[in-house]
Design a protein around this motif. Structure first.
Motif, short mmCIF file in Angstrom:
data_model
loop_
_atom_site.label_atom_id
_atom_site.label_comp_id
_atom_site.label_asym_id
_atom_site.label_seq_id
_atom_site.Cartn_x
_atom_site.Cartn_y
_atom_site.Cartn_z
N PRO A 76 0.83 -1.22 0.00
CA PRO A 76 0.00 0.00 0.00
C PRO A 76 0.85 1.26 0.00
CG PRO A 76 -0.91 -1.60 1.53
CD PRO A 76 0.41 -2.16 1.07
N GLY A 77 0.39 2.24 -0.76
CA GLY A 77 1.07 3.52 -0.82
C GLY A 77 2.02 3.68 -1.98
N ARG A 78 2.34 2.61 -2.73
CA ARG A 78 3.36 2.71 -3.76
C ARG A 78 3.04 1.96 -5.03
NH1 ARG A 78 8.45 0.87 -0.63
NH2 ARG A 78 7.37 1.94 1.05
N GLU A 129 10.40 1.29 -15.30
CA GLU A 129 10.92 1.79 -16.56
C GLU A 129 12.40 2.15 -16.42
OE1 GLU A 129 9.41 1.91 -19.46
OE2 GLU A 129 7.55 1.10 -18.63
N PRO A 130 13.18 2.03 -17.50
CA PRO A 130 14.61 2.37 -17.42
C PRO A 130 14.80 3.86 -17.13
CG PRO A 130 13.94 1.98 -19.70
CD PRO A 130 12.80 1.55 -18.85
N GLY A 131 15.86 4.16 -16.36
CA GLY A 131 16.16 5.54 -16.02
C GLY A 131 15.55 6.00 -14.72
N TRP A 132 14.67 5.18 -14.11
CA TRP A 132 14.04 5.53 -12.85
C TRP A 132 14.56 4.60 -11.76
CZ3 TRP A 132 10.02 9.28 -12.42
CH2 TRP A 132 9.61 9.85 -13.63
N LEU A 133 14.70 5.14 -10.55
CA LEU A 133 15.09 4.29 -9.42
C LEU A 133 14.59 4.91 -8.13
CD1 LEU A 133 17.76 5.64 -7.79
CD2 LEU A 133 18.89 4.93 -9.90
N TYR A 134 14.50 4.04 -7.13
CA TYR A 134 14.12 4.46 -5.79
C TYR A 134 15.37 4.86 -5.00
CZ TYR A 134 9.34 2.55 -5.98
OH TYR A 134 8.03 2.32 -6.28
N VAL A 156 10.48 7.14 -3.10
CA VAL A 156 10.64 8.45 -3.73
C VAL A 156 11.28 8.22 -5.10
CG1 VAL A 156 11.69 10.73 -3.58
CG2 VAL A 156 10.89 9.59 -1.50
N LEU A 157 10.60 8.62 -6.15
CA LEU A 157 11.07 8.37 -7.51
C LEU A 157 12.17 9.35 -7.90
CD1 LEU A 157 7.61 7.75 -9.20
CD2 LEU A 157 9.46 6.08 -9.02
N HIS A 158 13.16 8.82 -8.63
CA HIS A 158 14.28 9.64 -9.09
C HIS A 158 14.49 9.37 -10.58
CE1 HIS A 158 14.92 9.34 -4.75
NE2 HIS A 158 15.46 10.52 -4.86
N PRO A 159 14.01 10.24 -11.45
CA PRO A 159 14.22 10.07 -12.89
C PRO A 159 15.57 10.63 -13.32
CG PRO A 159 12.75 11.92 -12.46
CD PRO A 159 13.12 11.36 -11.13
N ARG A 160 16.41 9.76 -13.82
CA ARG A 160 17.73 10.15 -14.32
C ARG A 160 18.49 10.98 -13.29
NH1 ARG A 160 16.79 11.24 -20.86
NH2 ARG A 160 16.42 9.04 -21.35
N GLY A 161 18.40 10.58 -12.03
CA GLY A 161 19.16 11.21 -10.98
C GLY A 161 18.51 12.38 -10.30
N SER A 162 17.38 12.86 -10.82
CA SER A 162 16.75 14.05 -10.25
C SER A 162 16.00 13.71 -8.97
CB SER A 162 15.78 14.68 -11.26
OG SER A 162 16.47 15.15 -12.39
N GLU A 163 16.01 14.65 -8.03
CA GLU A 163 15.33 14.49 -6.75
C GLU A 163 14.20 15.51 -6.67
OE1 GLU A 163 14.75 13.02 -2.92
OE2 GLU A 163 16.79 12.75 -3.64
N TYR A 164 13.02 15.07 -6.21
CA TYR A 164 11.89 15.99 -5.96
C TYR A 164 11.47 16.73 -7.23
CZ TYR A 164 11.39 15.80 -0.88
OH TYR A 164 11.09 15.41 0.40
N GLN A 165 11.76 16.21 -8.41
CA GLN A 165 11.42 16.91 -9.64
C GLN A 165 10.56 16.05 -10.55
OE1 GLN A 165 11.93 20.05 -10.31
NE2 GLN A 165 13.14 20.50 -8.50
N THR A 166 9.69 15.25 -9.95
CA THR A 166 8.74 14.44 -10.71
C THR A 166 7.35 15.03 -10.55
OG1 THR A 166 10.02 12.42 -10.36
CG2 THR A 166 7.71 12.15 -10.96
N GLN A 167 6.64 15.18 -11.64
CA GLN A 167 5.25 15.62 -11.56
C GLN A 167 4.35 14.57 -12.18
OE1 GLN A 167 3.58 18.67 -14.22
NE2 GLN A 167 5.66 19.00 -15.03
N PHE A 168 3.19 14.38 -11.54
CA PHE A 168 2.14 13.52 -12.07
C PHE A 168 1.04 14.41 -12.64
CE2 PHE A 168 4.25 10.76 -9.04
CZ PHE A 168 4.25 9.53 -9.68
N PRO A 217 5.01 7.60 -0.52
CA PRO A 217 4.17 7.17 0.61
C PRO A 217 4.34 8.01 1.86
CG PRO A 217 5.15 5.26 -0.45
CD PRO A 217 5.77 6.46 -1.10
N GLY A 218 5.57 8.50 2.13
CA GLY A 218 5.79 9.27 3.34
C GLY A 218 5.50 10.75 3.20
N MET A 219 5.08 11.20 2.01
CA MET A 219 4.90 12.64 1.79
C MET A 219 3.52 13.01 1.27
SD MET A 219 7.77 13.98 2.73
CE MET A 219 7.71 15.62 2.01
#
Length: 822
Positions: free
Chosen positions: A143-145, A154-159, A164-176, A189-191
């Motif tokens: 739950p939560g994720r 998907e390639p280029g994304w990691l936890y 907390v999703l990190h696209p190509r190394g970016s932090e806090y710069q993902t928008q849905f 989940p924690g935010m």
């Protein structure tokens, strides 16, 4: 405040929308011109889209929200010959098509393949599409994720930690972008509350070649569609799941369509004893519950006018995982101890040690209520306009019991948001123009307080404020601290973009203007360009792109992290405003089809960013503060080989490589004393001692490999297996291995390479089996079982350093999911 909000509402109203999807209006007739009521299959392998519609008694259907691409239309009606046709969806303007069926010959054997939709020859850049079948057949998430797990595949994304999703190394710069509305806050989940994957119909994921209509958070853009296709009558699904860690949940999404009206309803509830990533292998204090409710209404007033209303309420309540010491109590080394403390009873006081009694309990919750409205009007066969608006109220709370250590934190943050956007799309010859404006007004309120607790042992030998004794806080730090402030965050933008088709060439050019006003007042112009060339004989599409980006900083706790009030807590600190990021993204890549069955996507990229955004967490809590490095350079390569369907097999394999470095100094956050690089100068003034040099980006994971293969054993039975390899993130040790072992356990320390300052690689496996218990034209019942982390490996995802806390992935887990559709 009320008058101010009303004024902003009126000023922001004349605006327009965001989406890269179109509409197909199909009319099916017989040889005499009479309407035919029949089933119609619409397929696009490139978009992972496959859906079977039914025409009404007028022989018509309306397929909305189709991602741009090539679609194969197949109609097999009784007494008629099989009809098949390719249709391109290239703009928001509806594509109207009439298909006249022919009488079937006495003997006919025709096979139609959708291989022509395997790649999109007109796509100007790389975009990862995810369809309903992939979403429904996913591995069951905690739950939560559920949404984060889909994107992270998907390639280029990691936890990093806590999904907390990190696209190509970016932090806090993902928008849905959910149903056309961008959500730029942290949705981990924690935010923030969860976007439930069971409610999602399709995803489109951008990391480069990003259209100019998207802005502000540009690490990665995830376009989410939650609205179902409109089919007459009552339709929906019900999902039940449960498994390890006392996890269970229910999700229902239902829809009723009559005449020109569609009413939708969804609700979900989940619980688990493993909500966040733990900080030690034991799942101490880690319970979580989530819930959501939504109601939608769509009305087609005329063939040219369409209205959509959506209301949502979501919540999450969860505990913060403890360390060994916080849970059980122990002697902990003080600031001058370099050898650690023995595990002796509390009555026997070792030298240079402080006793922490344990028993910490910290809880957090998040509530969100949101309403959206969208209105579409078709002006002509070449022009369409949309208006969208959203209002939401989001609150986040954090509580600590008296036994919390080494700092007792309470937080009550909330924000209110009023958002509008809109667009006009115009088709003219080879050009698909789109222009629009948007306004986003957030009203932030932060309320943070803490105190440094006494952690005296049974003999009273430890003394007060042991966090200072342990060197976690500087001498002179305030025993109590409180901060409260409110401020509006006002952002506006406008853009124009043009999708141009020149034979085998496709160009997407755009220009975006952004204005940001919170702690600073800045304007920025951002040109975007994506170019592709299709080679039909080779089944190859080559593409390059350039994105100039302007990224606003995360607004979670930004007022406190930039406030000089922090000096009241720790006078040896330096406060500077966290500024927006400016950067350039470059990408070159290809999409290649092999034998009409396999598709290869490969890209090389580079990102140069000034004022590079990151975050700083309080120890191992979920409370984060935005920070910014002077600059960062990230580069790498990624590839994905996908097999949509070959005989009984389907699956994918992906590889990602990334290198990232961040240049000092760093500003913002709650970096205190030596952690901030600040010292007292010879004249008593504060000086920054870390103005030069660079460190690895906290998401600098060099190798990431993922794969999954599915085999259809029988028409109603399938099995699948996959794996996940991570070469390990960097960490910054500030204690000896012996001291870390006291806090986190030797088993965790064994997975750290102190010579390379990197977490050791870890490799996990997963397996699934699915069976269709009931398979009928109007109803189905499917049971899926999943096993994850089959080898029960210890996944040390992240380890405590200057900017991050610990994060350990779940142990071996089993889940079962029962899906009913009707």
């Amino acid at each position: 405040m009320k008058r101010y909000t009303t004024l902003l509402f009126l000023m922001a109203f004349p605006v327009f929308s965001q989406s890269n999807s179109g509409e197909l209006r199909l009319h099916v007739i017989d040889p005499s011109g009479q309407a035919v009521q029949t089933r119609v299959q619409v397929v696009s392998e490139a978009n992972q889209y496959s859906y079977t519609f039914t025409t009404d008694d007028q022989g018509e259907l309306d397929a909305r929200r189709l991602p741009y691409g090539i679609y194969q239309i197949q109609i097999q009606a009784p007494s008629f010959a099989l009809a098949s046709e390719s249709i391109a969806i290239r703009s928001a303007l509806p594509v109207e098509r009439t298909i006249q069926l022919k009488v079937a010959p006495v003997s006919q054997s025709v096979t139609v393949h959708a291989s022509g939709t395997l790649i999109d020859p007109y796509s100007p850049g790389s975009v990862n599409e995810m369809g309903l079948q992939t979403i429904q057949n996913r591995l069951t998430a905690l739950p939560g994720r559920s949404m984060q797990d889909l994107v992270n595949s998907e390639p280029g994304w990691l936890y990093e930690g806590n999904a907390v999703l990190h696209p190509r190394g970016s932090e806090y710069q993902t928008q849905f972008v959910v149903d056309g509305i961008p959500l730029t806050d942290n949705r981990s989940p924690g935010m923030g509350p969860e976007i439930e994957a069971d409610d999602v119909q399709s995803l489109a994921i951008y990391t480069a070649g990003i259209p100019a209509e998207f802005g502000r958070k540009m690490g990665g853009v995830v376009v989410v569609n939650t609205l179902q296709n409109e089919q007459p009558g009552f339709h929906g699904h019900l999902t039940l799941f449960g498994g390890s860690f006392d996890t269970g949940g229910i999700d229902s999404q239902d829809q009723y369509t009559w005449k020109k009206n569609t009413l939708g309803f969804s609700a979900s509830g989940n619980m688990t004893d493993h909500y966040l990533n733990t900080v030690v292998p034991e799942p101490y204090t880690n319970q979580g519950t989530t819930g959501s409710f939504s109601l939608s209404y769509e009305r087609e007033f005329t063939p040219k006018d369409h209205l959509t209303l959506i209301a949502r309420h979501e919540l999450a309540r969860y505990q913060i995982p403890n360390e060994f010491v916080q849970q059980n109590g122990a002697w902990v080394p003080n600031a001058v101890n370099t050898v650690g403390c023995p595990p002796v009873p509390a009555a026997d006081e070792p030298s240079d040690c402080v006793y922490v009694p344990g028993g910490q309990v910290q809880n957090s919750d998040n509530f969100e209520t949101m309403g959206t409205v969208a209105y579409q009007h078709i002006f002509s066969s070449n022009a369409v306009g949309e208006l969208r608006g959203m209002s939401r109220d989001n609150s986040n709370d954090f509580y600590s019991n008296p036994e919390s250590w080494p700092i007792n934190v309470t937080q009550h943050n909330d924000f209110k948001e009023i958002y509008f956007n809109g667009s006009v799309a115009i088709h003219h010859g080879r050009n698909e123009w789109k222009t629009g404006v948007e306004s986003d007004n957030l009203f932030l309120h932060e309320n943070f307080s803490d105190y440094l607790p006494d952690c005296s042992g049974p003999l009273g030998a430890s003394g007060p404020q042991c966090g200072i004794q342990l060197g976690l806080f500087d001498p002179g730090s305030a025993v109590t601290f409180a901060f409260a402030e409110s401020r509006p965050d006002l952002e506006q933008s406008a853009y124009v973009q043009d999708l141009i088709r020149l034979g085998k060439w496709t160009v997407n050019a755009g220009l975006r203007w952004d204005h940001y006003q919170l702690l600073v007042n800045q304007n920025a112009l951002s040109p975007r360009l994506a170019l592709s060339r299709y080679f039909p004989s080779a089944g190859l599409n080559l593409h390059v792109s350039f994105d100039r980006v302007f990224q606003t900083p995360a607004f979670e706790n930004i007022l406190l992290s930039s406030s000089p009030t922090v000096l009241d807590f720790d006078p040896i600190s330096l406060r500077q405003n966290v500024l927006p990021s400016h950067g350039d993204y470059y990408e070159a890549g290809l999409t290649k089809a092999f034998y009409g069955k396999l598709r290869l996507d490969a890209n090389m990229f580079r990102r140069d960013v000034n004022n590079y955004a990151d975050d700083d967490a309080i120890l191992n809590s979920v409370i984060g503060f935005p920070i910014a490095f002077r600059k960062a350079i990230l580069y790498g390569a990624e590839g994905k080989l996908e097999l949509p369907q070959w005989k009984r097999f389907s699956g994918f394999g992906s590889y990602s490589y990334i290198v990232g470095n961040c240049w000092l100094p760093v500003v913002g956050g709650l970096l205190l004393g030596s952690a901030s690089g600040v010292a007292i100068g010879p004249n008593g003034n504060l000086i920054n001692t870390q103005l030069t040099g660079h460190i690895p980006d906290s998401q600098d994971q060099r190798q990431t490999i993922r794969d999954r293969l599915r085999y259809q054993v029988a028409p109603r039975l399938w099995v699948a297996a996959g794996s996940d390899y991570n070469s390990g993130l960097p960490f910054e040790p500030d204690e000896t291995p012996q001291m870390y072992a006291t806090e986190y356990g030797q088993v965790v320390i064994n997975h750290l390479n102190f010579n390379r300052d990197r977490i050791s690689p870890y490799f996990t496996q997963n397996a699934s089996v699915g069976v269709d218990l009931v398979e009928r034209e109007k109803a189905s019942l499917r049971l899926q079982g999943d096993a994850q982390n089959v080898s029960n490996a210890l996944e040390v995802i992240d380890f405590g350093g200057l900017f991050s806390g610990n994060a350990i992935g779940p142990a071996r887990q089993f889940t079962f999911r029962l899906l009913t559709t009707f």
